[in-house]
Design a protein around this motif. Structure first.
Motif, PDB file in Angstrom:
ATOM      1  N   PHE A   1       0.788  -1.236   0.178  1.00  0.00           N
ATOM      2  CA  PHE A   1      -0.073   0.129  -0.048  1.00  0.00           C
ATOM      3  C   PHE A   1       0.744   1.242  -0.057  1.00  0.00           C
ATOM      4  CE2 PHE A   1      -1.828  -3.260   2.881  1.00  0.00           C
ATOM      5  CZ  PHE A   1      -3.137  -3.553   2.203  1.00  0.00           C
ATOM      6  N   THR A   2       0.167   2.345  -0.159  1.00  0.00           N
ATOM      7  CA  THR A   2       1.082   3.660   0.079  1.00  0.00           C
ATOM      8  C   THR A   2       0.214   4.407   1.038  1.00  0.00           C
ATOM      9  OG1 THR A   2      -0.563   4.780  -1.548  1.00  0.00           O
ATOM     10  CG2 THR A   2       1.512   3.817  -2.645  1.00  0.00           C
ATOM     11  N   ASN A   3       0.911   5.327   1.865  1.00  0.00           N
ATOM     12  CA  ASN A   3       0.649   6.198   2.698  1.00  0.00           C
ATOM     13  C   ASN A   3      -0.056   5.559   3.899  1.00  0.00           C
ATOM     14  OD1 ASN A   3       0.056   8.855   3.757  1.00  0.00           O
ATOM     15  ND2 ASN A   3      -1.446   9.342   2.497  1.00  0.00           N
ATOM     16  N   TYR A   4       0.819   4.756   4.411  1.00  0.00           N
ATOM     17  CA  TYR A   4       0.395   3.899   5.704  1.00  0.00           C
ATOM     18  C   TYR A   4       1.665   3.917   6.613  1.00  0.00           C
ATOM     19  CZ  TYR A   4       3.274   0.243   4.268  1.00  0.00           C
ATOM     20  OH  TYR A   4       4.270  -0.659   3.793  1.00  0.00           O
ATOM     21  N   GLU A   5       1.347   3.770   7.798  1.00  0.00           N
ATOM     22  CA  GLU A   5       2.378   3.229   8.719  1.00  0.00           C
ATOM     23  C   GLU A   5       1.726   1.713   9.478  1.00  0.00           C
ATOM     24  OE1 GLU A   5       3.464   5.924  12.027  1.00  0.00           O
ATOM     25  OE2 GLU A   5       2.729   7.617  10.920  1.00  0.00           O
ATOM     26  N   ALA A   6       3.054   0.870   9.520  1.00  0.00           N
ATOM     27  CA  ALA A   6       2.877  -0.378  10.118  1.00  0.00           C
ATOM     28  C   ALA A   6       3.884  -0.953  10.804  1.00  0.00           C
ATOM     29  CB  ALA A   6       2.276  -1.390   9.148  1.00  0.00           C
ATOM     30  N   TYR A   7       3.859  -1.417  11.872  1.00  0.00           N
ATOM     31  CA  TYR A   7       4.628  -1.977  12.706  1.00  0.00           C
ATOM     32  C   TYR A   7       4.610  -3.402  13.205  1.00  0.00           C
ATOM     33  CZ  TYR A   7       5.267   2.878  13.198  1.00  0.00           C
ATOM     34  OH  TYR A   7       5.274   4.375  12.781  1.00  0.00           O
ATOM     35  N   ILE A   8       5.429  -4.304  13.065  1.00  0.00           N
ATOM     36  CA  ILE A   8       5.332  -5.816  13.232  1.00  0.00           C
ATOM     37  C   ILE A   8       6.010  -6.207  14.542  1.00  0.00           C
ATOM     38  CG2 ILE A   8       6.062  -8.005  12.268  1.00  0.00           C
ATOM     39  CD1 ILE A   8       6.039  -7.030   9.834  1.00  0.00           C
ATOM     40  N   SER A   9       5.108  -6.909  15.287  1.00  0.00           N
ATOM     41  CA  SER A   9       5.681  -7.439  16.558  1.00  0.00           C
ATOM     42  C   SER A   9       5.466  -9.212  16.098  1.00  0.00           C
ATOM     43  CB  SER A   9       4.544  -7.514  17.712  1.00  0.00           C
ATOM     44  OG  SER A   9       4.917  -8.003  18.777  1.00  0.00           O
TER      45      SER A   9
ATOM     46  N   PHE B   1      -3.659   4.089   8.217  1.00  0.00           N
ATOM     47  CA  PHE B   1      -3.697   4.453   6.927  1.00  0.00           C
ATOM     48  C   PHE B   1      -4.166   5.799   6.842  1.00  0.00           C
ATOM     49  CE2 PHE B   1      -4.299  -0.070   7.231  1.00  0.00           C
ATOM     50  CZ  PHE B   1      -3.201  -0.441   6.115  1.00  0.00           C
ATOM     51  N   ASN B   2      -3.583   6.577   5.877  1.00  0.00           N
ATOM     52  CA  ASN B   2      -3.940   8.068   5.602  1.00  0.00           C
ATOM     53  C   ASN B   2      -4.472   8.446   4.184  1.00  0.00           C
ATOM     54  OD1 ASN B   2      -2.452   8.707   8.087  1.00  0.00           O
ATOM     55  ND2 ASN B   2      -0.576   8.424   7.026  1.00  0.00           N
ATOM     56  N   GLU B   3      -5.051   7.174   3.543  1.00  0.00           N
ATOM     57  CA  GLU B   3      -5.858   7.406   2.482  1.00  0.00           C
ATOM     58  C   GLU B   3      -6.796   6.132   2.256  1.00  0.00           C
ATOM     59  OE1 GLU B   3      -2.879   7.707  -0.741  1.00  0.00           O
ATOM     60  OE2 GLU B   3      -2.866   5.402  -1.061  1.00  0.00           O
ATOM     61  N   ASP B   4      -7.675   6.225   1.488  1.00  0.00           N
ATOM     62  CA  ASP B   4      -8.607   5.127   1.301  1.00  0.00           C
ATOM     63  C   ASP B   4      -7.831   4.053   0.411  1.00  0.00           C
ATOM     64  OD1 ASP B   4     -10.452   6.625   2.298  1.00  0.00           O
ATOM     65  OD2 ASP B   4     -11.594   6.815   0.561  1.00  0.00           O
ATOM     66  N   ILE B   5      -7.947   2.609   0.931  1.00  0.00           N
ATOM     67  CA  ILE B   5      -7.327   1.518   0.264  1.00  0.00           C
ATOM     68  C   ILE B   5      -8.317   0.529  -0.332  1.00  0.00           C
ATOM     69  CG2 ILE B   5      -5.650  -0.453   0.632  1.00  0.00           C
ATOM     70  CD1 ILE B   5      -4.291   2.315   0.646  1.00  0.00           C
ATOM     71  N   GLU B   6      -8.362  -0.086  -1.126  1.00  0.00           N
ATOM     72  CA  GLU B   6      -9.270  -1.062  -1.814  1.00  0.00           C
ATOM     73  C   GLU B   6      -8.650  -2.468  -1.370  1.00  0.00           C
ATOM     74  OE1 GLU B   6     -12.525  -0.978  -2.880  1.00  0.00           O
ATOM     75  OE2 GLU B   6     -12.434   1.155  -2.918  1.00  0.00           O
ATOM     76  N   LEU B   7      -9.106  -3.369  -0.742  1.00  0.00           N
ATOM     77  CA  LEU B   7      -8.490  -4.738  -0.435  1.00  0.00           C
ATOM     78  C   LEU B   7      -9.250  -5.593  -1.698  1.00  0.00           C
ATOM     79  CD1 LEU B   7      -8.538  -4.606   3.228  1.00  0.00           C
ATOM     80  CD2 LEU B   7      -6.646  -3.931   1.663  1.00  0.00           C
ATOM     81  N   PRO B   8      -8.331  -6.168  -2.557  1.00  0.00           N
ATOM     82  CA  PRO B   8      -8.948  -7.127  -3.400  1.00  0.00           C
ATOM     83  C   PRO B   8      -9.292  -8.393  -2.820  1.00  0.00           C
ATOM     84  CG  PRO B   8      -6.784  -6.688  -4.095  1.00  0.00           C
ATOM     85  CD  PRO B   8      -7.065  -6.168  -3.042  1.00  0.00           C
ATOM     86  N   GLU B   9     -10.200  -9.311  -3.171  1.00  0.00           N
ATOM     87  CA  GLU B   9     -10.295 -10.596  -2.669  1.00  0.00           C
ATOM     88  C   GLU B   9      -9.117 -11.517  -2.579  1.00  0.00           C
ATOM     89  OE1 GLU B   9     -14.333 -13.277  -2.852  1.00  0.00           O
ATOM     90  OE2 GLU B   9     -13.012 -13.904  -4.083  1.00  0.00           O
ATOM     91  N   HIS B  10      -9.018 -11.947  -1.101  1.00  0.00           N
ATOM     92  CA  HIS B  10      -7.724 -12.921  -1.207  1.00  0.00           C
ATOM     93  C   HIS B  10      -8.254 -13.883   0.039  1.00  0.00           C
ATOM     94  CE1 HIS B  10      -7.457  -9.558   1.593  1.00  0.00           C
ATOM     95  NE2 HIS B  10      -6.406 -10.339   2.240  1.00  0.00           N
ATOM     96  N   SER B  11      -7.311 -14.777   0.365  1.00  0.00           N
ATOM     97  CA  SER B  11      -7.286 -15.719   1.679  1.00  0.00           C
ATOM     98  C   SER B  11      -6.028 -16.016   1.968  1.00  0.00           C
ATOM     99  CB  SER B  11      -8.068 -16.947   1.333  1.00  0.00           C
ATOM    100  OG  SER B  11      -7.505 -17.763   0.421  1.00  0.00           O
ATOM    101  N   HIS B  12      -6.038 -16.199   3.348  1.00  0.00           N
ATOM    102  CA  HIS B  12      -4.676 -16.610   4.080  1.00  0.00           C
ATOM    103  C   HIS B  12      -5.084 -17.303   5.206  1.00  0.00           C
ATOM    104  CE1 HIS B  12      -5.399 -13.006   6.153  1.00  0.00           C
ATOM    105  NE2 HIS B  12      -5.440 -12.429   5.046  1.00  0.00           N
ATOM    106  N   GLU B  13      -3.842 -17.521   6.017  1.00  0.00           N
ATOM    107  CA  GLU B  13      -4.209 -18.232   7.348  1.00  0.00           C
ATOM    108  C   GLU B  13      -5.137 -17.160   8.328  1.00  0.00           C
ATOM    109  OE1 GLU B  13      -3.025 -20.910   8.793  1.00  0.00           O
ATOM    110  OE2 GLU B  13      -1.990 -21.416   7.135  1.00  0.00           O
TER     111      GLU B  13
END
Length: 110
Positions: free
Chosen positions: A19-27, A39-51
């Motif tokens: 994505f663009t225009n975001y902040e994210a931190y991982i533990s 997130f500092n802007e609208d983001i579309e999330l396409p269909e997907h799957s995972h754990e």
């Protein structure tokens, strides 16, 4: 929305997300990740799957379609997406959350 995450969170490794225009931190742990995102802007999330994934909304709103059912989640709401369940959505500008991913390699660091 500025400084929603305190210093111990912002000192975590920064997540590399598609994505663009975001902040994210991982533990990071041996078998899962917890990501603190805003997130500092609208983001579309396409269909997907995972754990499996569990999240709690800290600010703003997100629209998620999980297994064909659409809901809007706002501050204080929680959601759960089971392993392999197809989902999509829209993140709105100003959204922040804490998300648990039941996989150790969902995102890498920058």
């Amino acid at each position: 929305m500025d400084n929603i995450f305190p210093e111990p969170i912002t000192k975590l490794p920064v997540a590399d997300m598609p994505f663009t225009n975001y902040e994210a931190y991982i533990s990071q742990s041996e078998n899962h990740q917890i990501i603190f995102m805003k997130f500092n802007e609208d983001i579309e999330l396409p269909e997907h799957s995972h754990e499996s994934q569990w999240g709690i909304v800290l600010e703003g709103k997100i629209e998620l379609t999980i297994n064909g059912i659409t809901n809007i989640y706002t501050k204080g709401d929680r959601y759960f997406i089971g392993k392999g369940i197809k989902h999509s959505g829209k993140i709105y500008s100003g959204y922040a959350d804490m998300t648990f991913f039941n996989e150790k390699n969902r995102y890498s660091t920058k």
